[in-house]
Design a protein around this motif. Structure first.
Motif, PDB file in Angstrom:
ATOM      1  N   ASP A 195     -24.065 -37.332   4.228  1.00 46.38           N
ATOM      2  CA  ASP A 195     -25.297 -36.697   3.753  1.00 46.38           C
ATOM      3  C   ASP A 195     -25.934 -37.615   2.725  1.00 46.38           C
ATOM      4  OD1 ASP A 195     -27.348 -35.116   2.978  1.00 46.38           O
ATOM      5  OD2 ASP A 195     -26.131 -33.591   1.969  1.00 46.38           O
ATOM      6  N   PHE A 196     -26.844 -38.455   3.175  1.00 43.67           N
ATOM      7  CA  PHE A 196     -27.479 -39.413   2.275  1.00 43.67           C
ATOM      8  C   PHE A 196     -28.518 -38.756   1.379  1.00 43.67           C
ATOM      9  CE2 PHE A 196     -25.793 -42.215   5.517  1.00 43.67           C
ATOM     10  CZ  PHE A 196     -25.288 -43.238   4.755  1.00 43.67           C
ATOM     11  N   ALA A 197     -28.851 -37.497   1.661  1.00 39.23           N
ATOM     12  CA  ALA A 197     -29.843 -36.808   0.824  1.00 39.23           C
ATOM     13  C   ALA A 197     -29.373 -36.705  -0.612  1.00 39.23           C
ATOM     14  CB  ALA A 197     -30.126 -35.422   1.391  1.00 39.23           C
ATOM     15  N   SER A 198     -28.044 -36.575  -0.798  1.00 35.88           N
ATOM     16  CA  SER A 198     -27.516 -36.448  -2.158  1.00 35.88           C
ATOM     17  C   SER A 198     -27.658 -37.757  -2.932  1.00 35.88           C
ATOM     18  CB  SER A 198     -26.034 -36.048  -2.105  1.00 35.88           C
ATOM     19  OG  SER A 198     -25.276 -37.034  -1.417  1.00 35.88           O
ATOM     20  N   MET A 199     -27.853 -38.867  -2.213  1.00 36.21           N
ATOM     21  CA  MET A 199     -28.026 -40.160  -2.872  1.00 36.21           C
ATOM     22  C   MET A 199     -29.494 -40.511  -3.043  1.00 36.21           C
ATOM     23  SD  MET A 199     -25.226 -42.305  -0.714  1.00 36.21           S
ATOM     24  CE  MET A 199     -23.664 -41.561  -0.289  1.00 36.21           C
ATOM     25  N   SER A 250     -33.394 -40.047  -0.838  1.00 36.25           N
ATOM     26  CA  SER A 250     -33.910 -40.513   0.444  1.00 36.25           C
ATOM     27  C   SER A 250     -35.390 -40.803   0.295  1.00 36.25           C
ATOM     28  CB  SER A 250     -33.675 -39.442   1.522  1.00 36.25           C
ATOM     29  OG  SER A 250     -34.145 -39.868   2.770  1.00 36.25           O
ATOM     30  N   GLY A 251     -35.828 -41.841   0.945  1.00 40.13           N
ATOM     31  CA  GLY A 251     -37.226 -42.203   0.831  1.00 40.13           C
ATOM     32  C   GLY A 251     -37.801 -42.691   2.135  1.00 40.13           C
ATOM     33  N   LEU A 252     -39.115 -42.705   2.209  1.00 43.25           N
ATOM     34  CA  LEU A 252     -39.845 -43.185   3.368  1.00 43.25           C
ATOM     35  C   LEU A 252     -40.670 -44.390   2.945  1.00 43.25           C
ATOM     36  CD1 LEU A 252     -40.871 -42.724   6.338  1.00 43.25           C
ATOM     37  CD2 LEU A 252     -42.701 -41.346   5.327  1.00 43.25           C
ATOM     38  N   GLU A 253     -40.609 -45.467   3.711  1.00 42.57           N
ATOM     39  CA  GLU A 253     -41.393 -46.655   3.404  1.00 42.57           C
ATOM     40  C   GLU A 253     -42.052 -47.162   4.681  1.00 42.57           C
ATOM     41  OE1 GLU A 253     -41.130 -50.842   0.898  1.00 42.57           O
ATOM     42  OE2 GLU A 253     -39.286 -49.833   1.501  1.00 42.57           O
ATOM     43  N   LEU A 254     -43.363 -47.339   4.619  1.00 46.28           N
ATOM     44  CA  LEU A 254     -44.129 -47.845   5.747  1.00 46.28           C
ATOM     45  C   LEU A 254     -44.767 -49.173   5.366  1.00 46.28           C
ATOM     46  CD1 LEU A 254     -46.025 -44.556   6.734  1.00 46.28           C
ATOM     47  CD2 LEU A 254     -43.871 -45.397   7.683  1.00 46.28           C
ATOM     48  N   GLU A 303     -43.013 -36.452  -1.653  1.00 45.05           N
ATOM     49  CA  GLU A 303     -43.557 -36.453  -3.003  1.00 45.05           C
ATOM     50  C   GLU A 303     -43.609 -37.888  -3.522  1.00 45.05           C
ATOM     51  OE1 GLU A 303     -41.039 -34.189  -5.542  1.00 45.05           O
ATOM     52  OE2 GLU A 303     -39.279 -35.454  -5.232  1.00 45.05           O
ATOM     53  N   LYS A 304     -44.418 -38.083  -4.537  1.00 50.03           N
ATOM     54  CA  LYS A 304     -44.578 -39.394  -5.175  1.00 50.03           C
ATOM     55  C   LYS A 304     -45.023 -40.454  -4.171  1.00 50.03           C
ATOM     56  CE  LYS A 304     -41.048 -38.445  -8.691  1.00 50.03           C
ATOM     57  NZ  LYS A 304     -39.764 -38.875  -9.284  1.00 50.03           N
ATOM     58  N   ALA A 359     -34.751 -36.239   7.223  1.00 48.89           N
ATOM     59  CA  ALA A 359     -35.661 -37.369   7.049  1.00 48.89           C
ATOM     60  C   ALA A 359     -36.256 -37.816   8.380  1.00 48.89           C
ATOM     61  CB  ALA A 359     -34.917 -38.531   6.397  1.00 48.89           C
ATOM     62  N   GLY A 360     -35.470 -37.692   9.451  1.00 48.03           N
ATOM     63  CA  GLY A 360     -35.955 -38.106  10.761  1.00 48.03           C
ATOM     64  C   GLY A 360     -37.162 -37.311  11.216  1.00 48.03           C
ATOM     65  N   ALA A 361     -37.131 -35.993  10.981  1.00 48.80           N
ATOM     66  CA  ALA A 361     -38.246 -35.143  11.384  1.00 48.80           C
ATOM     67  C   ALA A 361     -39.508 -35.468  10.588  1.00 48.80           C
ATOM     68  CB  ALA A 361     -37.869 -33.673  11.200  1.00 48.80           C
ATOM     69  N   VAL A 362     -39.335 -35.736   9.297  1.00 50.14           N
ATOM     70  CA  VAL A 362     -40.482 -36.082   8.449  1.00 50.14           C
ATOM     71  C   VAL A 362     -41.104 -37.388   8.919  1.00 50.14           C
ATOM     72  CG1 VAL A 362     -41.217 -36.664   6.110  1.00 50.14           C
ATOM     73  CG2 VAL A 362     -39.528 -34.866   6.462  1.00 50.14           C
TER      74      VAL A 362
END
Length: 244
Positions: free
Chosen positions: A66-70, A72-76, A104-105, A226-229
């Motif tokens: 579960d990487f969410a606890s560390m 998680s971010g999205l970068e394009l 967010e952010k 994160a995949g769905a987002v």
């Protein structure tokens, strides 16, 4: 397995990084699996893989990290042949990221832009005052080598003696346009009287990868899926008319 492009594994534990990643000791293993970017329904894939592995394994237990606890971010990455195209594309994509409730952010590497001023020669006024754009530019220039006053000999070598010139600093564009320069006609005139100021914005940084310019758009993901987002954002970007 269909969709897998790369995988690697690590056996055993012992380092602080292994503990953080959940590896308990020498009898554990950690697998990293990368899927094709076009793989469909990726959000359901981890559970399917774990169920299949546990079904086929008699010893031990398989779990997904579960990487969410560390965090998680999205970068394009937005690529383009020039700054204008990259800026136009970024301005369309960034609002999509900001409007997504699971992000967010959201910010762009091009958001931190600074004011840019371009001095455009007014040829008519320059001619009236017997000036050229090059003469104005030389007067404003603070770079280059200092002028040589004389040359002296020291140990059979020629040593240039330079005039120390105080470096000019302009705090505002008005400081620059208010500078007075002498004309060949014997009069003085302000820079702003012969040069027009064109205002604009320039990004703080433009990065290059593989010889092409790009900007990065980033956001923090608030959900575990994160995949769905990522898929949702990608689908909306596909509907945009971006510079080609």
């Amino acid at each position: 397995r269909e969709g897998v492009t790369t995988y690697q594994y690590s056996l055993g534990g012992g380092s602080p990084m292994d503990a953080m990643m959940g590896m308990g000791g020498s009898n554990s293993a950690l697998f990293f699996i990368e899927y094709d970017k076009d793989f469909k329904n990726f959000s359901e894939e981890p559970n399917k893989v774990i169920e299949a592995l546990n079904k086929d394994t008699n010893m031990g237990e398989w779990k997904s990290m579960d990487f969410a606890s560390m965090g998680s971010g999205l970068e394009l990455y937005v690529y383009g042949d020039n700054v204008k195209d990259i800026e136009l594309a970024s301005d369309q994509i960034l609002p999509i990221m900001k409007e997504n409730a699971d992000l967010e952010k959201a910010e762009s590497s091009m958001s931190e832009a600074y004011d840019q001023y371009t001095l455009v020669a007014n040829q008519k006024k320059l001619s009236e005052n017997g000036l050229t754009a090059a003469q104005v530019g030389m007067h404003l220039s603070v770079g280059g080598e200092s002028p040589v006053l004389t040359t002296v000999k020291h140990d059979a070598e020629d040593i240039n003696v330079y005039i120390e010139v105080e470096e000019k600093e302009y705090k505002t564009i008005d400081d620059l346009t208010d500078i007075e320069i002498q004309t060949p006609l014997g009069s003085s005139i302000k820079v702003g009287d012969v040069m027009d100021v064109k205002e604009g914005k320039s990004p703080d940084t433009i990065d290059r990868r593989g010889g092409k310019m790009y900007a990065s758009l980033t956001a923090d993901i608030k959900t575990n899926d994160a995949g769905a987002v990522s898929t949702e954002i990608e689908d909306k970007i596909d509907d945009l008319e971006l510079p080609s």
